[in-house]
Motif scaffolding. Structure first.
Motif: not given
Length: 444
Positions: A13-18, A23-29, A84-88
């Motif tokens: 599920h981690i499409e972008e390996r940066t 970070a965003t892929g993990t947060a989406a999951l 479960n909330k990514l809120n900068p």
């Protein structure tokens, strides 16, 4: 399902390996519920191996999520999902908080005294006479304001841009010119909101210790071995310490930066309330210096104005980034500020305000000296006091109805301090506050 299979599914599920992609892929999951709160995440080494990236990349991604309170834990105990909330959001700035109704002296924020700010009635009437009023043309700065600021700018700048306050100018600069995850050298201490901004772009922060004349050359020299993308500092009166960069220190910093490509970002937050000249590195490196001057403390925070200078291409990039939001700063307010900058009566009142702010700061400094605590005579709207324990100092002062800013909001490391605002200090408060501060700094 064994651990290996779970790791592989996670990696798929981690499409972008940066850093940002992990970070965003993990947060989406986590947000979708595919990874539940309380779940333990793969180790840095395991995930780095299956993704084909370095452990440092995964570690930086975890650090970004940890700052957003999505994950917790580190090292041998593992990392697990705690939210479960990514809120900068600006953690340091928002944690300044409210000490309650019993506070009788709120000395946390170094804000201007409204009684010392210019009356805006006449300048706002001048403001509505600006050219192109109500136009959607996205001009970087109105000509009248550019001409007015040019008279006192510390170097011959190639381009100018108006922003909605100093921190808006700094935020736009950092978001536009610094890649996420970059190494950034910044003076320590600094403004709390700048550290929040650097956290938000996941910068690898390298603190540069300072003395009374500004950033220490030997510390900057060591930091430059890490090839920082940017060096950020306050070129004249420092918002926390009251230090100001001397001409000799400016020359030393310039020599160190001569053979580098490091972007230089100057944050002149106190602006024209400073009693010191600005020695800008833009005069030596105009092709890679962004100079940001705020006018909020001298002319009024509701003007919401700062001016940036820099090379034309960088200013164009910053202006382009602003098109995601406001696009341009109010022409009415820009014209009003231009009038204030050229009005003789306003400038006379500004000089009087400098004197009054200095007297307030000095009155508390002398009161502390009379009680055995000696601080250097500096500039600015606050005092920076070393303390054995910030927590003890805050509790001790709050119990006596006094709120101050803990130094941890402004510093990366080093000795503990508190910042005590003096800008709105009343004469009848000085002795009471000085007595309380002596107790607070004793740590007993």
């Amino acid at each position: 399902m064994n651990t290996k299979i779970e790791l592989e599914k996670f990696a798929q599920h981690i499409e972008e390996r940066t850093i940002r992609g992990i970070a965003t892929g993990t947060a989406a999951l986590i947000r979708s519920g595919a990874i539940e709160i309380g779940s333990q995440l793969p180790s840095v080494r395991e995930l780095a191996e299956i993704l084909g990236v370095s452990p440092a990349t995964v570690s930086a991604a975890w650090s970004q999520l940890r700052k957003q309170k999505v994950i917790a834990g580190t090292g041998r105990n593992g990392v697990w999902v705690c939210g479960n909330k990514l809120n900068p959001h600006p953690v340091r700035f928002e944690r300044i908080g409210n000490f309650g109704k019993h506070i009788i002296a709120d000395l946390m924020l170094s804000v201007p005294d409204p009684q010392l700010l210019p009356n805006l009635a006449q300048p706002l009437l001048q403001g509505i006479q600006v050219d192109n009023l109500n136009s959607y043309q996205r001009e970087p700065i109105v000509p009248q304001l550019e001409e007015a600021v040019s008279q006192s700018w510390p170097y011959q700048a190639a381009a100018f841009l108006a922003a909605d306050g100093g921190f808006d100018g700094m935020h736009s600069t950092l978001q536009t010119l610094i890649e996420p995850g970059s190494v950034v050298a910044i003076e320590d201490p600094t403004a709390a909101r700048l550290l929040d901004m650097l956290d938000n772009i996941n910068a690898q922060v390298v603190p540069i210790a300072c003395d009374d004349e500004g950033p220490l050359p030997y510390v900057l020299a060591e930091a430059l071995h890490k090839k920082p993308a940017a060096f950020i500092y306050q070129p004249r009166t420092h918002s926390a310490t009251g230090n100001s960069v001397s001409e000799q220190r400016w020359q030393e910093l310039a020599r160190l930066l001569e053979n580098t490509s490091t972007l230089i970002v100057e944050d002149d937050g106190i602006g024209e309330l400073s009693r010191h000249p600005v020695y800008s590195l833009g005069s030596r490196f105009p092709d890679r210096t962004i100079h940001v001057r705020s006018f909020s403390k001298a002319y009024g925070p509701d003007l919401r104005l700062a001016v940036l200078s820099g090379p034309k291409e960088m200013i164009r990039q910053i202006q382009s980034f602003r098109n995601f939001g406001a696009g341009w700063s109010s022409r009415i307010l820009q014209q009003a500020l231009a009038w204030l900058l050229t009005d003789a009566e306003t400038q006379q009142r500004l000089e009087e305000a400098r004197v009054i702010y200095a007297q307030r700061r000095e009155s508390l400094r002398l009161a502390l000296a009379n009680r055995g605590l000696h601080l250097a005579e500096k500039d600015g709207l606050s005092l920076w006091l070393p303390v054995p324990s910030e927590q003890f100092a805050l509790i001790t002062l709050a119990a006596r109805g006094i709120a101050v800013l803990p130094g941890e909001r402004c510093r990366i490391g080093g000795q503990q301090h508190i910042r005590v605002s003096t800008s709105i200090l009343l004469p009848e408060q000085v002795d009471t506050i000085a007595d309380a501060l002596i107790i607070a700094v004793s740590g007993i």
